[in-house]
Structures are given as structure tokens and as C-alpha cells.
Design an enzyme around this catalytic site. Structure first.
Site, short mmCIF file in Angstrom:
data_model
loop_
_atom_site.label_atom_id
_atom_site.label_comp_id
_atom_site.label_asym_id
_atom_site.label_seq_id
_atom_site.Cartn_x
_atom_site.Cartn_y
_atom_site.Cartn_z
N LYS A 294 40.38 39.07 29.78
CA LYS A 294 40.51 39.96 30.94
C LYS A 294 41.61 41.02 30.75
O LYS A 294 41.46 42.16 31.17
CB LYS A 294 40.78 39.15 32.21
CG LYS A 294 39.58 38.30 32.65
CD LYS A 294 39.84 37.59 33.96
CE LYS A 294 38.68 36.67 34.30
NZ LYS A 294 38.77 36.07 35.63
N ASP A 333 37.43 39.74 40.95
CA ASP A 333 38.05 38.44 41.29
C ASP A 333 38.95 38.59 42.51
O ASP A 333 38.87 37.81 43.46
CB ASP A 333 38.92 37.94 40.13
CG ASP A 333 38.11 37.38 38.98
OD1 ASP A 333 36.96 36.95 39.21
OD2 ASP A 333 38.61 37.37 37.84
#
Ligand code: NAP
Length: 506
Positions: A294, A333
């Protein structure tokens, strides 16, 4: 065979009777042809055996292979006898016989042929020359199978489909090569090979007929299908392919979503992205990014291509690629975490301002949530096993920090669990991260989604508190990715159902 891409099931039964049954089963399960791996049989088949096996396919395409040990097969007998067996199969009606490229041209059996080359160690030297040589042969179909160390190798396999002048099968074996098997139809391969069931793979990385037909939308895929995928390591058990492909199904969007296993490390991530973007013909329009890439993803896209909160978090989980190859990064997220919480509390994001929130854990999930709720003015205390980690995160986002044991006495209104305590198959499964529910706590949000009802949520439900499930957060982060990539409202119910079904299956 017609010019479309065949979904063949490779059969490796030990005896003729079992292989005959396997042919019928494979076709009933949705394969549109079979590969008979005669090298797997414990005894050489007679002409009658071959007739029975080809007849069992009832006119569906049959490829007959007798792979020698030197090319990764099981046949260890006499080479002349092997070639004669293939010759007999061709005469008895096999649609194609598979003949290895290293068999001298003058020794190759006659009949419709797939000329094959397998490299189980990596990518053959001079791949282009190899393909050109195969193109020049009298075989009807080329097959090159290489061993992938990453999905960039699958792209190199796909290059062969474009370079070869005749119908070609180009496979990158192993989990990292999955793209070449799953998307074979989009790129016009002659066929892809599949297994009848998990555990029955004839080569590394084969998926089952059911996976290709079901999860990977075999029937819906065509040359114009847009490609999406999840980059991570591991990705084999990721639910993202199932959830996104189900969303494409539910909306009729022409997309295909594949797992892309990229080994840890910034350079591996960069290499894959460079290889992908150098091939605009893949029509790749979006990527999910998971652990451990990420941060690499944000770095690759560049801060200018990401929103402010993603930049502060230092990580993104979503890359969007526009038709000119320009990248954008998002972090769904944090958006999913904060919106799942707000929706359950029936407030807007701004409504978090001034509310006391206790966050358990100081890892990646906590970081995304803390950044978001702190941004909207919540008063956050981070409780963590390793206090220094909580203190560091707290300092960055203007919060407080405390040891995890102190969470039982929090005076917060909302508790959010961002630790794996209570997660399925974790050593703490069955346990709640809180010894008792503090009286001030009105809302309990457990980001764990497996099981959907965690010990913490059961504890909260029994005490009459408002429960928020990690399952909703998981679905919401994928739903937001779908919206960003397609511009369509996400079919949340269909997406949720897929996750629930997967969690319920043994
Ligand atoms: P991570 O970066 O590894 O962080 C794990 C955190 O949990 C750390 O703060 C760690 O404390 C703490 N922890 C781990 N084991 C513990 C134990 N036995 N006792 C007490 N504390 C413990 O993991 P992550 O990526 O943040 O993920 C954490 C959880 O969030 C996952 O398990 C997952 O269930 C959930 N999650 C859900 C979603 C969703 O979409 N629903 C998305 C992402 C994550 P130390 O600092 O002391 O090691």
C-alpha cells in the site's frame, strides 16, 4: 476446433475407466474440451482405450498429450513408443496431439499438432526466437509455458500471443502467472488449461473449471473486457476477485478482476507497474493494492495523484488508470471505515467532531481509521499492546495514547477494534479485546470481518450497545473501488452476499 478460446480441462487419472468418467464430469462441469494426459496412466493405453477416451468427449475437442519427464510430465518410457502412441491417437480421432518442440521435426507424429515448450525454471532465453521458430513449424498451434516469478512474467507470456502468427497458447505457470490463464480468452489464446478440482492440477497454477467459469466470468469475457486486479502478497485467499467479479456480473459491466501476486519490496511493485503500463493493450483500468504494497502504491502514483488524507496516511489501496495511462490513487480503507461507522451512527462525517473514540491497535487499519476520524474532529485515544507505537501514531494525528489494558476503563462513546484479537484462525480467536464493556461506550465497531460476529460484537450486542461490523467495512471499501472505476453505483447486496457465502463455506 472453432477459432474461439477453449476452456480445456487437463485430466490426469491413473486408469482408463477413471479417465473416461473424468472426461464426462469435466464436460458436465463446464469445460468445453479436455486434455488427456496419457502420461499419467499407470499402463500404456491400447487403441481401444484411446477410442473409448476420445468417444467419451462426444465430439468435444480432445487434446492428447503424453508428456515426458524431461518436460515436466510423468512418462519415463521409450521415446519412440511415446511418439507412436501420439501418432495412434491422431489416427484415432484426437482433435490435436501435443508434441514437444524438442522432438526433431522429422520424428514428429503426423496430424493436427500443438507444438509445445515448457520451462519450469523461469523464462526461456531468447523467447522471441523460440516463438518465431515455432511459428515456422507445420504445427497448427504453438504452446509456450514458462514459470512466472511475478505477474510481469504473465505479461511476457501474453506478449507471445500478439507476436505469434498462428494460434498460440502462452502460459505463465505458478500463482504469480494466474493472469495469463484467467485472461487467456480476452487476449485470444487458443485455450487455457484448467483442473477438474483443487488438488488435481496437471501443472502449477491451474485453476479449476468451476473457478474460471464462475468467479472469473469465462462466458462474459471478450476482447474488449477491461482488466482489474489485486496486487498483494499473499493474494491466493483474497476475497477481492470474488467480490469484484460478482459486482461486474450484477451490473453487466464488462470487466474481469484477477489476483496479481507481487513479492514484497518496492522494486518488485515498481517493476510490475512499469511492465503493466508499458502494455496499454491489456486495458487495465484499476488495481486494488493490499499488504505489503500500500505504501509502495502511493509512492508509485505520486502524492499529486492522491487525496490529502491518503497522503497523510501514507498508503493507498486503489489505483485507477485512465485511458491515457494517467494514474490516480485513493484510499477506500479510510473512507469505508469512517463511512461505515457514520452510517451506523446515522451521522455525517462532520458529526464525529468532539466525540470520544477509543481505537484498539496501532497498525495499518488503525492508522487509516485514526487519520480519518481525527480529521473530522473526533477526540481519539489509541490503545495498543506496544505503547510506543500508539504514542507515535497519536503524535502524528493529534491524539492520545494508552496501553491496551487501559481500554477497559475508557470513557469513550465509541470503541473501534483494529487488532486481530477475536479473528478466525488467530491465536486469540474466541476472545474479546475488552475484559468488560465500559459504561460510556454506546457504539462498538469491530473491523474484523471473519467471523462477521466477533466475540467483541457479541459482548456488545448482549449489553445492548450499537454494533458495527467489519464485514460492512470490507464490502464498503470494495464498493467504493467499484464506483471509482466504473462510475456506476455498486451492487452492495450482491457483493455482500459473495463475502458471506465465502465466509460460510468450509
Ligand atoms: P497490523 O498492521 O499488523 O496491526 C495489528 C495491530 O494489532 C497492532 O497494533 C498490534 O499491536 C495489535 N495486535 C496484534 N496481535 C495482538 C495481540 N495478540 N494482542 C494485542 N494486540 C495485538 O494489522 P492491520 O492491517 O492494522 O489489521 C488489523 C486488523 O484489522 C486485522 O486483523 C483485520 O481483521 C482488520 N482489518 C479489517 C479490514 C476490513 O475491511 N474490515 C481492513 C483491514 C484490516 P503491536 O503494535 O503491539 O504489535
Amino acid at each position: 476446433m472453432s477459432p474461439h478460446t477453449h476452456l480445456l480441462c487437463s485430466l490426469t487419472s491413473r486408469d482408463v475407466a477413471s479417465m473416461r468418467e473424468a472426461v464426462a464430469r469435466a464436460l458436465a462441469d463446464g469445460a468445453d474440451g479436455v486434455e488427456l494426459r496419457l502420461d499419467a496412466l499407470s499402463a500404456p493405453p491400447s487403441d481401444e482405450d484411446i477410442r473409448i477416451l476420445i468417444g467419451a468427449a462426444a465430439g468435444a475437442p480432445v487434446v492428447v498429450t503424453c508428456r515426458p519427464v524431461r518436460e515436466g510430465g510423468e512418462y519415463a518410457g521409450d521415446e519412440q513408443a511415446r511418439l507412436e502412441l501420439l501418432q495412434r491417437a491422431a489416427k484415432l480421432g484426437a482433435s490435436f496431439i501435443d508434441v514437444e518442440h524438442d522432438v526433431p521435426a522429422e520424428d514428429r507424429p503426423e496430424g493436427p499438432k500443438i507444438l509445445s515448450h515448457h520451462d519450469f525454471d523461469g523464462i526461456p532465453d531468447k523467447l522471441g526466437e523460440l516463438a518465431a521458430g515455432m511459428d515456422a513449424s507445420d504445427a497448427q498451434v504453438n504452446k509456450i509455458a514458462l514459470m512466472a516469478s511475478g505477474p510481469a512474467d504473465a505479461l511476457r507470456a501474453l506478449d507471445l500471443l500478439r507476436a505469434c502468427g498462428k494460434r498460440t497458447i502462452a502460459l505463465a505457470m505458478g500463482e504469480p502467472g494466474a493472469l495469463s490463464r484467467i485472461a487467456a480468452k480476452k487476449f485470444g489464446a487458443f485455450c487455457t488449461y484448467s483442473a477438474s478440482a483443487a488438488g488435481a492440477e496437471a501443472a502449477p497454477g491451474q485453476l479449476t473449471v468451476a473457478e474460471l467459469r464462475g468467479t472469473y466470468r469465462w462466458d462474459a469475457v471478450g476482447a474488449d473486457t477491461r482488466l482489474f486486479g489485486v496486487i498483494g502478497c499473499p493474494v491466493a485467499h483474497s476475497m477481492s476477485p470474488a467480490i469484484h467479479n460478482a459486482a461486474f456480473d450484477a451490473t453487466g459491466f464488462d470487466g474481469l478482476y484477477v489476483p496479481l501476486r507481487v513479492e514484497p519490496g518496492r522494486d518488485n511493485f515498481r517493476r510490475f507497474m512499469d511492465a503493466l503500463l508499458a502494455r496499454p493493450w491489456t486495458d487495465c483500468r484499476g488495481l486494488s493494492v493490499t499488504i505489503p504494497h500500500k505504501e509502495h502504491a502511493l509512492e508509485y502514483v505520486g502524492e499529486a495523484g492522491c487525496d490529502e488524507l491518503s497522503r497523510r496516511i501514507g498508503a493507498i489501496n486503489t489505483i485507477t488508470i485512465d485511458s491515457d495511462g494517467v494514474l490516480r490513487g485513493d484510499n477506500t480503507d479510510y473512507a469505508a471505515a469512517v463511512d461505515t461507522l457514520c452510517s451506523a451512527m446515522e451521522i455525517r462525517r462532520e458529526g464525529l467532531s468532539g466525540r470520544k473514540i477509543a481505537v484498539l491497535g496501532a497498525g495499518g487499519a488503525s492508522r487509516a481509521l485514526v487519520a480519518a476520524v481525527a480529521h473530522y474532529g473526533a477526540e481519539v485515544t489509541i490503545y495498543n499492546r506496544t505503547l510506543e507505537r500508539a504514542e507515535k501514531l497519536a503524535e502524528e494525528f493529534g491524539c492520545s495514547a494508552a496501553p491496551i489494558d487501559a481500554a477497559d476503563d475508557t470513557d469513550a462513546e465509541v470503541v473501534v477494534n483494529c487488532t486481530p484479537i477475536g479473528m478466525h484462525s488467530h491465536k486469540s480467536a474466541g476472545r474479546s479485546p475488552l475484559g468488560k464493556l465500559p459504561p460510556t461506550v454506546r457504539v462498538v465497531f469491530d473491523t474484523i470481518y471473519n467471523p462477521p460476529r466477533t466475540p467483541l460484537l457479541i459482548q456488545a450486542r448482549d449489553a445492548g450497545r450499537l454494533c458495527v461490523s467489519g464485514l460492512d467495512m470490507f464490502v464498503n471499501q470494495a464498493a467504493e473501488q467499484f464506483r471509482i472505476w466504473t462510475g456506476l453505483p455498486a451492487p452492495r447486496d450482491a457483493m455482500r452476499q459473495v463475502v458471506v457465502r465465502r465466509l460460510q463455506s468450509p
